[in-house]
Scaffold this active site. Structure first.
Site, PDB file in Angstrom:
ATOM      1  N   THR A 154       1.022  -1.123  -0.220  1.00 25.13           N
ATOM      2  CA  THR A 154       0.212  -0.277  -0.426  1.00 25.13           C
ATOM      3  C   THR A 154       1.030   1.416  -0.022  1.00 25.13           C
ATOM      4  O   THR A 154       1.742   1.218   0.443  1.00 25.13           O
ATOM      5  CB  THR A 154      -1.380   0.223   1.228  1.00 25.13           C
ATOM      6  OG1 THR A 154      -0.223  -0.023   2.545  1.00 25.13           O
ATOM      7  CG2 THR A 154      -1.398  -1.501   1.123  1.00 25.13           C
ATOM      8  N   HIS A 155       0.425   2.711  -0.909  1.00 27.98           N
ATOM      9  CA  HIS A 155       1.313   3.402  -1.085  1.00 27.98           C
ATOM     10  C   HIS A 155       2.726   3.350  -1.082  1.00 27.98           C
ATOM     11  O   HIS A 155       3.567   3.604  -0.817  1.00 27.98           O
ATOM     12  CB  HIS A 155       1.427   4.232   0.352  1.00 27.98           C
ATOM     13  CG  HIS A 155       0.287   4.622   1.069  1.00 27.98           C
ATOM     14  ND1 HIS A 155      -0.490   4.956   1.395  1.00 27.98           N
ATOM     15  CD2 HIS A 155       0.066   3.700   2.091  1.00 27.98           C
ATOM     16  CE1 HIS A 155      -1.423   5.559   2.188  1.00 27.98           C
ATOM     17  NE2 HIS A 155      -1.022   4.085   2.285  1.00 27.98           N
ATOM     18  N   SER A 276      18.236  -0.481 -25.898  1.00 29.96           N
ATOM     19  CA  SER A 276      19.158   1.638 -26.329  1.00 29.96           C
ATOM     20  C   SER A 276      19.714   1.298 -27.939  1.00 29.96           C
ATOM     21  O   SER A 276      20.569   0.186 -28.056  1.00 29.96           O
ATOM     22  CB  SER A 276      19.310   2.293 -25.320  1.00 29.96           C
ATOM     23  OG  SER A 276      19.465   3.104 -25.597  1.00 29.96           O
ATOM     24  N   LYS A 282      20.628  -1.779 -21.830  1.00 28.04           N
ATOM     25  CA  LYS A 282      19.523  -1.699 -21.561  1.00 28.04           C
ATOM     26  C   LYS A 282      18.738  -2.600 -22.631  1.00 28.04           C
ATOM     27  O   LYS A 282      19.036  -3.274 -23.250  1.00 28.04           O
ATOM     28  CB  LYS A 282      19.009   0.075 -21.922  1.00 28.04           C
ATOM     29  CG  LYS A 282      19.736   0.513 -20.758  1.00 28.04           C
ATOM     30  CD  LYS A 282      18.530   1.005 -20.003  1.00 28.04           C
ATOM     31  CE  LYS A 282      17.363   1.768 -20.494  1.00 28.04           C
ATOM     32  NZ  LYS A 282      17.567   2.678 -19.775  1.00 28.04           N
ATOM     33  N   ASN A 284      14.343  -2.964 -22.315  1.00 33.29           N
ATOM     34  CA  ASN A 284      13.356  -1.852 -21.606  1.00 33.29           C
ATOM     35  C   ASN A 284      11.962  -2.782 -21.959  1.00 33.29           C
ATOM     36  O   ASN A 284      11.950  -3.159 -22.832  1.00 33.29           O
ATOM     37  CB  ASN A 284      13.878  -1.064 -22.480  1.00 33.29           C
ATOM     38  CG  ASN A 284      14.736  -0.042 -22.326  1.00 33.29           C
ATOM     39  OD1 ASN A 284      15.359   0.380 -21.110  1.00 33.29           O
ATOM     40  ND2 ASN A 284      15.174   0.951 -23.399  1.00 33.29           N
ATOM     41  N   GLU A 289       5.371   0.330 -21.527  1.00 32.64           N
ATOM     42  CA  GLU A 289       5.252   1.525 -21.499  1.00 32.64           C
ATOM     43  C   GLU A 289       3.903   1.589 -21.892  1.00 32.64           C
ATOM     44  O   GLU A 289       3.266   2.569 -22.495  1.00 32.64           O
ATOM     45  CB  GLU A 289       6.246   2.152 -21.510  1.00 32.64           C
ATOM     46  CG  GLU A 289       7.509   2.146 -20.347  1.00 32.64           C
ATOM     47  CD  GLU A 289       8.774   2.276 -20.698  1.00 32.64           C
ATOM     48  OE1 GLU A 289       9.536   3.507 -20.863  1.00 32.64           O
ATOM     49  OE2 GLU A 289      10.242   1.527 -20.651  1.00 32.64           O
ATOM     50  N   GLN A 321     -20.944  12.912 -37.576  1.00 33.24           N
ATOM     51  CA  GLN A 321     -19.942  12.471 -38.703  1.00 33.24           C
ATOM     52  C   GLN A 321     -18.484  11.921 -37.439  1.00 33.24           C
ATOM     53  O   GLN A 321     -17.911  11.677 -38.251  1.00 33.24           O
ATOM     54  CB  GLN A 321     -19.703  13.277 -39.911  1.00 33.24           C
ATOM     55  CG  GLN A 321     -18.317  12.017 -40.348  1.00 33.24           C
ATOM     56  CD  GLN A 321     -18.685  13.067 -41.868  1.00 33.24           C
ATOM     57  OE1 GLN A 321     -19.495  12.637 -42.800  1.00 33.24           O
ATOM     58  NE2 GLN A 321     -17.842  13.616 -42.406  1.00 33.24           N
TER      59      GLN A 321
HETATM   60  N1  ARG Z   1     -21.532  10.288 -42.820  1.00 32.85           N
HETATM   61  C1  ARG Z   1     -22.457  10.753 -41.983  1.00 32.85           C
HETATM   62  C2  ARG Z   1     -21.914  10.407 -40.808  1.00 32.85           C
HETATM   63  O1  ARG Z   1     -20.836   9.959 -40.699  1.00 32.85           O
HETATM   64  C3  ARG Z   1     -23.733   9.834 -43.027  1.00 32.85           C
HETATM   65  C4  ARG Z   1     -24.985  10.591 -42.740  1.00 32.85           C
HETATM   66  C5  ARG Z   1     -24.999  11.982 -43.414  1.00 32.85           C
HETATM   67  N2  ARG Z   1     -26.338  12.754 -43.247  1.00 32.85           N
HETATM   68  C6  ARG Z   1     -26.542  13.653 -43.902  1.00 32.85           C
HETATM   69  N3  ARG Z   1     -27.615  13.620 -43.400  1.00 32.85           N
HETATM   70  N4  ARG Z   1     -25.714  14.165 -43.877  1.00 32.85           N
HETATM   71  O2  ARG Z   1     -22.493  10.546 -40.472  1.00 32.85           O
END
Ligand code: ARG
Length: 461
Positions: A154-155, A276, A282, A284, A289, A321
């Site tokens: 712990t800690h 390294s 080294k 690593n 990481e 989108q």
């Molecule tokens: N490429 C658009 C998206 O990923 C699809 C839907 C587009 N609809 C629109 N009314 N422009 O959201």
């Protein structure tokens, strides 16, 4: 010519085409888009919204297009904006007017909502398989280390002795919760939005249940506005992925510390470490990481999607989108990390002697020494005080508690007798902690058995 070009007098500026287009990143949903369209076309035919023979030709052609995409025969066009319109355009180029009937009663808004749900459902299944494989590896390591004693911390200060199996099974629990979180997320992902139309559904008598059934969805969305504007399921998934990465990152952190010379508890296999360019000596733990580092990317995706969604009025907005690159990157990152992490721990060397030696130092049996006095009748608070003094004496004399002579012990309490050595041995410290959930061997074996049952129940799902 754009599929939506009718009301426009000018073509889009080239820069807007590039800016607006999502085909660079949404082309990966081609299969879901086509399967969704096939189900839609089938339903349109069955409901007599389009002629049956048109429905059949559309379905057959979509299947050919799918094959052609998979065989690398198709290049998508930036001008066609996104995967939905690219595929529709190809369909129309192959079967002309019949192809133009596919989009009846559908909008890209409900189409894209369907595609992402389908795409992510598949990804959840893949990620779950990878987590199960990690869980199996943790069980293997635990079974080989039921008696491997190391200090629990712990800690980051040595606290009480536990076993390496118990430590590994702690991670088992975390990834088990991750699996059940994904199951939970899947339930809400598995709801079918098609039929929501652009926002207000449609006047065609679509059979939404049929489409849901065809595509393996449990239910249909219950409000058309929500159906097209909900992205909670993405936020939920990326939250689950963030938690998975947080777990992997904590684990990585421990492995990095443990592989330092100062600890020397584990050593990564040569195949899972790097050298390294300047320091010849080294070795690593780069894999661990990088996993820890990549956690930041996934958290970034979570914040990105939350922020994109935070002020959107109903229903669809183009902002949405922007959901895709983040969620795809998060999914890709988790899928990249899990298998290599699993292999790394499966092949690492466990230095039992160093672990044991560390448990011998740091007075990890001090609690047990206090408990020894409690068993002889001393109240715990007093015992705590006496052993605190004993530890101070040990530090001054450079001894462990169990290295004190009987004479030295007696100076602290006449109640201490020969049996003390056995009572405060590391083995007794561990085996005595045999409550449910504790590190004693029989309890860890129980946990392993439960773990195996859990994995079996997942595989049989
Ligand atoms: N490429 C658009 C998206 O990923 C699809 C839907 C587009 N609809 C629109 N009314 N422009 O959201």
């Amino acid at each position: 010519m754009k599929l939506w070009g009718g009301r426009f007098e000018k073509s889009t500026d080239k820069s807007v085409d590039d800016f607006n287009s999502s085909i660079r990143f949404d082309s990966r949903m081609y299969k879901q888009d086509i399967l969704g369209s096939i189900a839609h076309a089938k339903m349109l035919g069955k409901c007599k919204i389009i002629p049956q023979e048109d429905s059949e030709l559309i379905q057959a052609t979509l299947k050919e297009i799918l094959k052609d995409i998979e065989n690398g025969k198709i290049d998508f066009e930036i001008d066609a904006e996104d995967i939905h319109m690219n595929i529709e355009k190809i369909l129309i180029s192959r079967i002309g007017d019949v192809g133009k009937r596919l989009h009846t009663g559908r909008s890209r808004n409900d189409q894209v909502a369907l595609d992402i749900r389908m795409y992510l459902k598949d990804e959840i299944c893949e990620i779950k398989k990878m987590l199960i494989s990690l869980e199996n590896t943790l069980i293997d390591i635990s079974e080989k280390n039921l008696d491997t004693i190391l200090p629990g911390y712990t800690h980051l200060q040595r606290a009480q002795p536990i076993t390496f199996a118990h430590h590994m099974m702690a991670y088992f629990q975390m990834f088990k919760r991750d699996i059940s979180r994904l199951d939970d997320c899947y339930k809400r992902m598995n709801i079918m939005p098609l039929g929501s139309g652009a926002l207000a559904s449609t006047t065609y008598p679509l059979d939404r249940y049929m489409v849901a059934d065809e595509l393996g969805f449990d239910e249909i969305t219950e409000n058309s506005l929500d159906g097209v504007s909900d992205r909670d399921f993405i936020i939920e998934l990326v939250s689950c992925l963030s938690i998975i990465m947080m777990h992997l990152s904590r684990f990585s952190e421990e492995l990095i510390i443990w592989s330092s010379h100062e600890f020397g508890f584990v050593e990564m296999d040569d195949a899972y470490s790097t050298g390294s360019s300047i320091m010849p000596q080294k070795k690593n733990p780069d894999v661990a990481e990088l996993v820890r580092g990549k956690t930041g990317r996934v958290y970034g995706s979570l914040i990105s999607i939350l922020t994109v969604m935070k002020a959107l009025p109903l229903a669809y907005n183009k902002d949405m989108q922007e959901d895709k690159e983040s969620i795809f990157d998060a999914v890709d990152t988790v899928k990249l990390c899990l298998p290599v992490f699993t292999q790394m721990i499966a092949t690492m060397k466990i230095n039992k002697e160093n672990m044991y030696r560390a448990a011998q130092g740091g007075f990890t049996n001090a609690t047990d020494m206090a408990d020894y006095l409690v068993k002889k009748g001393i109240p715990f608070r007093d015992a705590h005080e006496i052993i605190g003094k004993m530890v101070l004496y040990c530090i001054g004399n450079n001894k462990a508690i169990d290295e004190l002579t009987m004479e030295e012990f007696k100076n602290f309490s006449p109640l201490i007798t020969e049996d003390v050595y056995k009572e405060i041995s590391l083995e007794t410290c561990v085996s005595g902690r045999n409550l449910p959930g504790g590190p004693a061997k029989e309890r860890v074996l129980e946990a392993i058995q439960k773990g195996k049952d859990f994995i079996k129940s997942q595989i049989n799902k």
